[in-house]
Every structure is written in structure tokens, then in C-alpha cells.
Design an enzyme around this catalytic site. Structure first.
Site, PDB file in Angstrom:
ATOM      1  N   LYS A   1      12.548  -0.441   6.296  1.00 27.04           N
ATOM      2  CA  LYS A   1      13.607  -1.366   6.720  1.00 27.04           C
ATOM      3  C   LYS A   1      13.962  -2.362   5.611  1.00 27.04           C
ATOM      4  CE  LYS A   1      14.206  -5.017  10.221  1.00 27.04           C
ATOM      5  NZ  LYS A   1      13.526  -5.764  11.301  1.00 27.04           N
ATOM      6  N   LEU A   2      13.097  -2.484   4.633  1.00 24.73           N
ATOM      7  CA  LEU A   2      13.214  -3.475   3.564  1.00 24.73           C
ATOM      8  C   LEU A   2      13.246  -4.892   4.137  1.00 24.73           C
ATOM      9  CD1 LEU A   2      15.691  -1.726   1.078  1.00 24.73           C
ATOM     10  CD2 LEU A   2      13.196  -1.671   1.121  1.00 24.73           C
TER      11      LEU A   2
ATOM     12  N   THR B   1      -6.228  -1.109  10.496  1.00 23.96           N
ATOM     13  CA  THR B   1      -6.998  -2.183   9.872  1.00 23.96           C
ATOM     14  C   THR B   1      -8.346  -2.401  10.560  1.00 23.96           C
ATOM     15  OG1 THR B   1      -6.966  -4.599   9.594  1.00 23.96           O
ATOM     16  CG2 THR B   1      -5.652  -3.755  11.368  1.00 23.96           C
ATOM     17  N   ASP B   2      -9.286  -2.979   9.810  1.00 18.53           N
ATOM     18  CA  ASP B   2     -10.580  -3.333  10.410  1.00 18.53           C
ATOM     19  C   ASP B   2     -10.458  -4.541  11.340  1.00 18.53           C
ATOM     20  OD1 ASP B   2     -10.163  -5.282   8.468  1.00 18.53           O
ATOM     21  OD2 ASP B   2     -12.110  -5.051   7.485  1.00 18.53           O
ATOM     22  N   GLU B   3      -9.313  -5.252  11.261  1.00 17.15           N
ATOM     23  CA  GLU B   3      -9.163  -6.476  12.066  1.00 17.15           C
ATOM     24  C   GLU B   3      -9.127  -6.196  13.562  1.00 17.15           C
ATOM     25  OE1 GLU B   3      -6.436  -9.429  10.802  1.00 17.15           O
ATOM     26  OE2 GLU B   3      -6.907  -9.162   8.686  1.00 17.15           O
TER      27      GLU B   3
ATOM     28  N   ILE C   1      12.130   1.333  11.917  1.00 16.00           N
ATOM     29  CA  ILE C   1      11.412   2.256  12.826  1.00 16.00           C
ATOM     30  C   ILE C   1      11.585   1.861  14.301  1.00 16.00           C
ATOM     31  CG2 ILE C   1       9.731   3.121  11.129  1.00 16.00           C
ATOM     32  CD1 ILE C   1       7.639   1.206  12.451  1.00 16.00           C
TER      33      ILE C   1
ATOM     34  N   ILE D   1       0.847  -1.211   0.000  1.00 11.56           N
ATOM     35  CA  ILE D   1       0.000   0.000   0.000  1.00 11.56           C
ATOM     36  C   ILE D   1       0.878   1.254   0.000  1.00 11.56           C
ATOM     37  CG2 ILE D   1      -1.970   1.176   1.057  1.00 11.56           C
ATOM     38  CD1 ILE D   1      -2.663  -1.441   2.476  1.00 11.56           C
TER      39      ILE D   1
ATOM     40  N   TYR E   1      -1.272 -10.307  15.043  1.00  9.36           N
ATOM     41  CA  TYR E   1      -1.208  -9.141  14.139  1.00  9.36           C
ATOM     42  C   TYR E   1      -2.225  -8.082  14.557  1.00  9.36           C
ATOM     43  CZ  TYR E   1      -2.527  -6.246  10.155  1.00  9.36           C
ATOM     44  OH  TYR E   1      -2.859  -5.168   9.365  1.00  9.36           O
TER      45      TYR E   1
ATOM     46  N   ALA F   1      -3.868  -7.730  17.292  1.00  8.36           N
ATOM     47  CA  ALA F   1      -3.640  -7.211  18.650  1.00  8.36           C
ATOM     48  C   ALA F   1      -2.532  -6.154  18.626  1.00  8.36           C
ATOM     49  CB  ALA F   1      -3.277  -8.353  19.590  1.00  8.36           C
TER      50      ALA F   1
ATOM     51  N   LYS G   1      -1.736  -4.247  16.057  1.00 14.51           N
ATOM     52  CA  LYS G   1      -2.282  -3.041  15.403  1.00 14.51           C
ATOM     53  C   LYS G   1      -3.214  -2.300  16.377  1.00 14.51           C
ATOM     54  CE  LYS G   1      -1.834  -1.742  11.678  1.00 14.51           C
ATOM     55  NZ  LYS G   1      -0.821  -0.863  11.024  1.00 14.51           N
TER      56      LYS G   1
HETATM   57  P1  NAD Z   1       3.353  -4.808   3.442  1.00 14.24           P
HETATM   58  O1  NAD Z   1       3.702  -5.980   4.302  1.00 14.24           O
HETATM   59  O2  NAD Z   1       3.176  -5.007   1.986  1.00 14.24           O
HETATM   60  O3  NAD Z   1       4.469  -3.664   3.611  1.00 14.24           O
HETATM   61  C1  NAD Z   1       5.006  -3.338   4.857  1.00 14.24           C
HETATM   62  C2  NAD Z   1       6.227  -2.433   4.610  1.00 14.24           C
HETATM   63  O4  NAD Z   1       6.738  -2.036   5.897  1.00 14.24           O
HETATM   64  C3  NAD Z   1       7.366  -3.139   3.876  1.00 14.24           C
HETATM   65  O5  NAD Z   1       7.912  -2.286   2.910  1.00 14.24           O
HETATM   66  C4  NAD Z   1       8.394  -3.425   4.987  1.00 14.24           C
HETATM   67  O6  NAD Z   1       9.729  -3.473   4.519  1.00 14.24           O
HETATM   68  C5  NAD Z   1       8.150  -2.232   5.918  1.00 14.24           C
HETATM   69  N1  NAD Z   1       8.571  -2.510   7.295  1.00 14.24           N
HETATM   70  C6  NAD Z   1       8.260  -3.610   8.035  1.00 14.24           C
HETATM   71  N2  NAD Z   1       8.872  -3.519   9.238  1.00 14.24           N
HETATM   72  C7  NAD Z   1       9.538  -2.330   9.264  1.00 14.24           C
HETATM   73  C8  NAD Z   1      10.341  -1.670  10.234  1.00 14.24           C
HETATM   74  N3  NAD Z   1      10.589  -2.224  11.426  1.00 14.24           N
HETATM   75  N4  NAD Z   1      10.865  -0.460   9.921  1.00 14.24           N
HETATM   76  C9  NAD Z   1      10.629   0.114   8.704  1.00 14.24           C
HETATM   77  N5  NAD Z   1       9.905  -0.490   7.749  1.00 14.24           N
HETATM   78  C10 NAD Z   1       9.359  -1.696   8.025  1.00 14.24           C
HETATM   79  O7  NAD Z   1       2.065  -4.175   4.106  1.00 14.24           O
HETATM   80  P2  NAD Z   1       0.777  -3.513   3.413  1.00 14.24           P
HETATM   81  O8  NAD Z   1      -0.164  -4.587   3.064  1.00 14.24           O
HETATM   82  O9  NAD Z   1       1.244  -2.547   2.410  1.00 14.24           O
HETATM   83  O10 NAD Z   1       0.167  -2.730   4.675  1.00 14.24           O
HETATM   84  C11 NAD Z   1       0.588  -1.414   4.987  1.00 14.24           C
HETATM   85  C12 NAD Z   1      -0.160  -0.929   6.220  1.00 14.24           C
HETATM   86  O11 NAD Z   1      -1.559  -0.948   5.971  1.00 14.24           O
HETATM   87  C13 NAD Z   1       0.053  -1.789   7.458  1.00 14.24           C
HETATM   88  O12 NAD Z   1       0.151  -0.944   8.571  1.00 14.24           O
HETATM   89  C14 NAD Z   1      -1.205  -2.649   7.539  1.00 14.24           C
HETATM   90  O13 NAD Z   1      -1.495  -2.984   8.880  1.00 14.24           O
HETATM   91  C15 NAD Z   1      -2.228  -1.697   6.977  1.00 14.24           C
HETATM   92  N6  NAD Z   1      -3.390  -2.323   6.311  1.00 14.24           N
HETATM   93  C16 NAD Z   1      -3.191  -3.251   5.336  1.00 14.24           C
HETATM   94  C17 NAD Z   1      -4.292  -3.795   4.677  1.00 14.24           C
HETATM   95  C18 NAD Z   1      -4.120  -4.831   3.578  1.00 14.24           C
HETATM   96  O14 NAD Z   1      -5.122  -5.382   3.132  1.00 14.24           O
HETATM   97  N7  NAD Z   1      -2.919  -5.089   3.089  1.00 14.24           N
HETATM   98  C19 NAD Z   1      -5.584  -3.390   5.043  1.00 14.24           C
HETATM   99  C20 NAD Z   1      -5.743  -2.440   6.060  1.00 14.24           C
HETATM  100  C21 NAD Z   1      -4.633  -1.910   6.678  1.00 14.24           C
HETATM  101  O1  DAU Z   2      -8.770  -6.738   6.858  1.00 11.79           O
HETATM  102  C1  DAU Z   2      -7.576  -6.059   6.638  1.00 11.79           C
HETATM  103  C2  DAU Z   2      -6.416  -7.028   6.679  1.00 11.79           C
HETATM  104  O2  DAU Z   2      -6.477  -7.793   5.479  1.00 11.79           O
HETATM  105  C3  DAU Z   2      -5.063  -6.348   6.819  1.00 11.79           C
HETATM  106  O3  DAU Z   2      -5.005  -5.669   8.047  1.00 11.79           O
HETATM  107  C4  DAU Z   2      -3.925  -7.367   6.730  1.00 11.79           C
HETATM  108  O4  DAU Z   2      -2.662  -6.696   6.753  1.00 11.79           O
HETATM  109  C5  DAU Z   2      -4.060  -8.127   5.426  1.00 11.79           C
HETATM  110  O5  DAU Z   2      -3.066  -9.144   5.377  1.00 11.79           O
HETATM  111  C6  DAU Z   2      -5.450  -8.746   5.304  1.00 11.79           C
HETATM  112  O6  DAU Z   2      -5.620  -9.816   6.274  1.00 11.79           O
HETATM  113  P1  DAU Z   2      -6.327 -11.205   5.891  1.00 11.79           P
HETATM  114  O7  DAU Z   2      -5.859 -12.246   6.830  1.00 11.79           O
HETATM  115  O8  DAU Z   2      -7.785 -11.011   5.743  1.00 11.79           O
HETATM  116  O9  DAU Z   2      -5.702 -11.417   4.401  1.00 11.79           O
HETATM  117  P2  DAU Z   2      -5.178 -12.747   3.663  1.00 11.79           P
HETATM  118  O10 DAU Z   2      -4.944 -12.365   2.240  1.00 11.79           O
HETATM  119  O11 DAU Z   2      -4.061 -13.399   4.400  1.00 11.79           O
HETATM  120  O12 DAU Z   2      -6.434 -13.704   3.742  1.00 11.79           O
HETATM  121  C7  DAU Z   2      -7.688 -13.350   3.200  1.00 11.79           C
HETATM  122  C8  DAU Z   2      -8.666 -14.460   3.493  1.00 11.79           C
HETATM  123  O13 DAU Z   2      -8.290 -15.605   2.715  1.00 11.79           O
HETATM  124  C9  DAU Z   2      -8.641 -14.926   4.937  1.00 11.79           C
HETATM  125  O14 DAU Z   2      -9.953 -15.297   5.321  1.00 11.79           O
HETATM  126  C10 DAU Z   2      -7.742 -16.145   4.930  1.00 11.79           C
HETATM  127  C11 DAU Z   2      -7.977 -16.725   3.561  1.00 11.79           C
HETATM  128  N1  DAU Z   2      -6.813 -17.422   2.934  1.00 11.79           N
HETATM  129  C12 DAU Z   2      -5.629 -16.764   2.901  1.00 11.79           C
HETATM  130  C13 DAU Z   2      -4.531 -17.352   2.300  1.00 11.79           C
HETATM  131  C14 DAU Z   2      -3.177 -16.656   2.274  1.00 11.79           C
HETATM  132  C15 DAU Z   2      -6.990 -18.663   2.352  1.00 11.79           C
HETATM  133  O15 DAU Z   2      -8.087 -19.234   2.370  1.00 11.79           O
HETATM  134  N2  DAU Z   2      -5.895 -19.244   1.745  1.00 11.79           N
HETATM  135  C16 DAU Z   2      -4.672 -18.647   1.713  1.00 11.79           C
HETATM  136  O16 DAU Z   2      -3.708 -19.251   1.166  1.00 11.79           O
END
Ligand code: NAD
Ligand code: DAU
Length: 360
Positions: A46-47, A141-143, A74, A23, A166, A168, A170
Site C-alpha cells: 500500500k506504501l 512475531t514473538d510478541e 490488502i 523485512i 499491535y 493482539a 498479530k
Molecule cells: P514495516 O513497517 O517496515 O513494513 C510494513 C510494510 O507493509 C510497508 O511496506 C507498508 O507499506 C506495508 N503495508 C502496511 N499496511 C498495508 C496494507 N494495508 N496493504 C498493503 N501493504 C501494507 O514492517 P517490518 O518491520 O518489515 O515487518 C514485516 C512483518 O514482519 C510484519 O508482519 C511484522 O509483524 C513482522 N515482524 C517484524 C519484526 C521486526 O522486528 N521488525 C519481527 C518479527 C515479525
Molecule cells: O519482537 C518482535 C517485534 O519487535 C516486532 O513484532 C515489531 O514489529 C517490532 O517493531 C519490534 O517491536 P519492539 O517494540 O520490541 O521494537 P522497538 O524498536 O519499538 O523497541 C525495542 C525496545 O526498545 C523496546 O523495549 C522499547 C525500547 N525503545 C524503543 C524506542 C523506539 C526505547 O527504549 N526507546 C525508543 O525510542
């Protein structure tokens, strides 16, 4: 206390954390091209395995004066303070996190460090900037709200009931952000968003994992009965929501962000199979749905998430633009057309590229 960004000074030096992730990289690409933002973006990342500078290679070369990358953890408060001073940071958009629920079950310690301690460090660094600092936007997140039954929605005032390490971690970070606002007057806004999908998502998450496995003819793992429900939002819509909240949201407020697209997991997996069969018919002629494999459920697997985002819609005028059907098709096409990006992710070549570029 200032009410919203219109009462604040213009953002000149925005620190984006986790900008090399899914994101964060979409947000930087979105924001740097906007007409209403002319400041600099300082991307601190941090990559980890999830951070990939290749996601922003074009931005790094096209916007040399306005895009700066700093490889910083961070959790390292001294380095963070240095960055805040060096670039006169006046605002933060905080994405950096350990983000994958399954990993939080295997290695929760990293989640506690980055998501809680890392957020605390950023809040401290922001506080030390005093009056110079105008906004800390926390991406959450909504989680944090836990799990719903067949009916109901998450509202901004739904009690927190996180169920995984995760969520908890957040939730803890959300509470810290709120506490810094209440106690120290740090100007904060918070967004709690549903599941994102779209370009540059690391293929451990459901949608990109299924696309790439299906292309390879590998099993498509569906947890439990496949009837868990998530609400899905195209990542660019999320970026627009975040910028809307940063520009017009009221300080100290939380906004839910959602896609109006509740979907059972099994249905999504079937949709991906069908889109791929149409665009790239399988060599053996067998429908990709045959690859679907029900596997052991995720421990503590939340059953259903659903978001009420009417506050953001009514107060700030934001709604998602992309439908799930068109967004999913766009996403499948993106992965089909990014063979180099996909190959690098799969072989781990980008990891060694990062080490060459930035050290281990
Ligand atoms: P991601 O895992 O794709 O990216 C996380 C980034 O943070 C990476 O570039 C990683 O290198 C960096 N990072 C991790 N630890 C670090 C540290 N200690 N210092 C500096 N950088 C660090 O995550 P994403 O899916 O892009 O999610 C971004 C944010 O949005 C998160 O806070 C997540 O909780 C939130 N979010 C994600 C979703 C989703 O569906 N992916 C939904 C709602 C909220
Ligand atoms: O709701 C927001 C969250 O959505 C973010 O805060 C998280 O960072 C993000 O990872 C995501 O969490 P989920 O656990 O919902 O996403 P994931 O893609 O891991 O899984 C989506 C749904 O699919 C979940 O119900 C678990 C299921 N799943 C996931 C994987 C990886 C499967 O059935 N098979 C799989 O292999």
C-alpha cells in the site's frame, strides 16, 4: 494433505505483501538472487509511511522480468482478487502489517484493519485459487506470547498473551491462518520471530532511531529503566529462516525464529554510541553516551522476550549466522554509507517521490 514443499509444485508466482517495508524488501532482495528460486515475485504494498520503493530500486531495474510491483491495499479484497487472477498467484509470503508498537498505542484502528482484515482478505483470495495454490507463509512475531520474567523462553506451544494492540492484532491474524488450515485445508506455515535489525529499517525502531539521533547529536530516548530485554536477529538471517520454512517446513506448523542474542535496551544504546564514537568521532569531542536520556515508559511495555528456536534448528537445520556484535557494526556502517536514503527518509522527500510515482 501434502506434507511440505517437496511434495508441492514449484512456486512460479509468489505474492509478497509489504515488500517495500524493512523485512519484506530484504526478503525480496535475498530470494530473487537465490539459485533455487526462478519464479516471479509480485510485490503488493500500500506504501504507507513505512513502505519505500527506493528500498528495491536496484531490484526493479535489474530483474524486470521477475519482479513486479502493484500498489494495492490488502484491505481491498476486490483489488487483491484481481492481482491473484492476473498473475496466477500460487504462493504467498505475507509481511504487510502495521508494525510499530508505539503507533498501535496511538492509532490502534489501522492495526485492526491491516493486520486482521488484511490477513483475512489474503486467506480468502488464496482459498479462491483452489488447487492452484500451494503455500501461504505468514510472518509473525514473538510478541504474541506476551512478556517473560527474568527466566524462561517462548516455545511454539506457549499460550498467546498479547499485551499491545499491535501484538493482539498479530495474534488474531495467526489464529485466522491456523483456522484456514484446519477448516479449509489452506496450506499454511507460520513463523514467529524476535526483533530484527539491519539495512532499510525505518528509523522509528530503536536501533536506527538511536543511530540517526546520535549522528545528529540529539537525545537518545530510553524508555523506563532501559532494562527491558529483547532477542535480536539480523534481518538476512530472518530471510533465510523464512525461505527454509517455506521450502522444507511442514504444512500447518509454526516455527519460532530467534537470534540467540538477548540484550537489555540500555546496553544496545551504549554499544551504538561507542561504535559511532570510534568510526566517526564527535565534532565536540564529547562521548555520545552523554546523549542518553531516560524517558517515560511505553504503556504496557513487555519486560522480556526470549525465543527457543530449537524446533527450526533440529527439524530444518537453520541457525542464525550473524553475531549481534558484528551485525550491529554492519548496520551502523550501512546507515553511515546511505546518506541519500537517510536524507530522503528524514526530509520526507521519498513520500512525495512515491506520490509522483504511484499517486496519493
Ligand atoms: P514495516 O513497517 O517496515 O513494513 C510494513 C510494510 O507493509 C510497508 O511496506 C507498508 O507499506 C506495508 N503495508 C502496511 N499496511 C498495508 C496494507 N494495508 N496493504 C498493503 N501493504 C501494507 O514492517 P517490518 O518491520 O518489515 O515487518 C514485516 C512483518 O514482519 C510484519 O508482519 C511484522 O509483524 C513482522 N515482524 C517484524 C519484526 C521486526 O522486528 N521488525 C519481527 C518479527 C515479525
Ligand atoms: O519482537 C518482535 C517485534 O519487535 C516486532 O513484532 C515489531 O514489529 C517490532 O517493531 C519490534 O517491536 P519492539 O517494540 O520490541 O521494537 P522497538 O524498536 O519499538 O523497541 C525495542 C525496545 O526498545 C523496546 O523495549 C522499547 C525500547 N525503545 C524503543 C524506542 C523506539 C526505547 O527504549 N526507546 C525508543 O525510542
Amino acid at each position: 494433505m501434502k506434507k511440505n514443499i517437496k511434495d508441492r509444485v514449484e512456486i512460479r508466482n509468489l505474492l509478497v505483501t509489504g515488500g517495500c517495508g524493512f523485512i519484506g524488501s530484504n526478503f525480496i532482495r535475498y530470494l530473487i538472487k537465490r539459485d533455487d528460486f526462478s519464479g516471479r515475485i509480485i510485490n503488493v504494498d500500500k506504501l504507507t509511511y513505512a513502505g519505500n520503493p527506493e528500498n528495491l530500486a536496484d531490484i526493479a531495474s535489474d530483474y524486470k522480468a521477475r519482479y513486479i510491483f502493484e500498489k494495492v491495499d490488502i484491505c481491498d479484497i476486490d483489488k487483491l482478487e484481481e492481482v491473484f487472477k492476473k498473475y496466477n498467484i500460487d504462493a504467498v509470503c505475507h509481511f504487510a502489517a502495521e508494525s510499530h508498537v508505539d503507533r498501535s498505542i496511538k492509532t490502534p484502528g489501522n492495526f485492526i484493519q491491516t493486520n486482521i482484515i488484511g490477513t483475512f482478505n489474503l486467506l480468502e483470495a488464496a482459498k479462491s485459487r483452489g488447487e492452484m495454490f500451494c503455500l501461504f507463509h505468514h510472518v509473525s512475531t514473538d510478541e504474541v506470547y506476551g512478556s517473560l520474567g527474568a527466566k524462561g523462553l517462548f516455545y511454539e506451544d506457549t499460550p498467546y498473551r498479547p499485551n499491545s494492540p499491535y501484538s493482539a492484532s498479530k495474534a488474531a491474524s495467526d489464529h485466522l491462518v491456523r483456522a484456514y488450515y484446519k477448516t479449509f485445508g489452506t496450506p499454511v506455515t507460520v513463523s514467529n520471530c524476535s526483533n530484527n535489525y539491519g539495512p532499510y529499517q525505518f528509523p522509528e525502531k530503536l536501533i536506527p532511531l538511536v543511530i540517526l539521533n546520535a549522528l545528529d547529536g540529539k537525545p537518545l530516548p530510553v524508555y523506563g529503566d532501559g532494562k527491558n530485554v529483547r532477542d535480536w536477529l539480523y534481518v538476512e538471517d530472518h530471510c533465510e529462516a523464512i525461505w527454509t520454512i517455506m521450502m522444507s517446513g511442514n504444512i500447518g506448523q509454526t516455527y519460532n525464529v530467534g537470534g540467540n542474542a538477548e540484550m537489555e535496551n540500555i546496553l544496545i544504546v551504549q554499544m551504538i554510541c561507542d561504535i559511532l564514537d570510534e568510526i566517526k568521532p564527535p565534532a565536540d569531542g564529547k562521548p555520545r553516551r552523554n546523549l542518553i536520556t531516560f524517558v517515560k515508559d511505553r504503556p504496557g511495555h513487555d519486560r522480556r522476550y526470549a525465543i527457543d528456536f530449537s524446533k527450526l534448528k533440529k527439524e530444518l537445520g537453520w541457525s542464525p549466522k550473524e553475531s549481534f556484535k558484528s551485525g550491529l557494526r554492519k548496520t551502523v556502517n550501512w546507515y553511515l554509507n546511505q546518506s541519500k536514503w537517510v536524507a530522503n527518509i528524514r526530509t520526507g522527500a521519498y513520500q512525495s517521490w512515491m506520490e509522483e510515482q504511484y499517486g496519493s
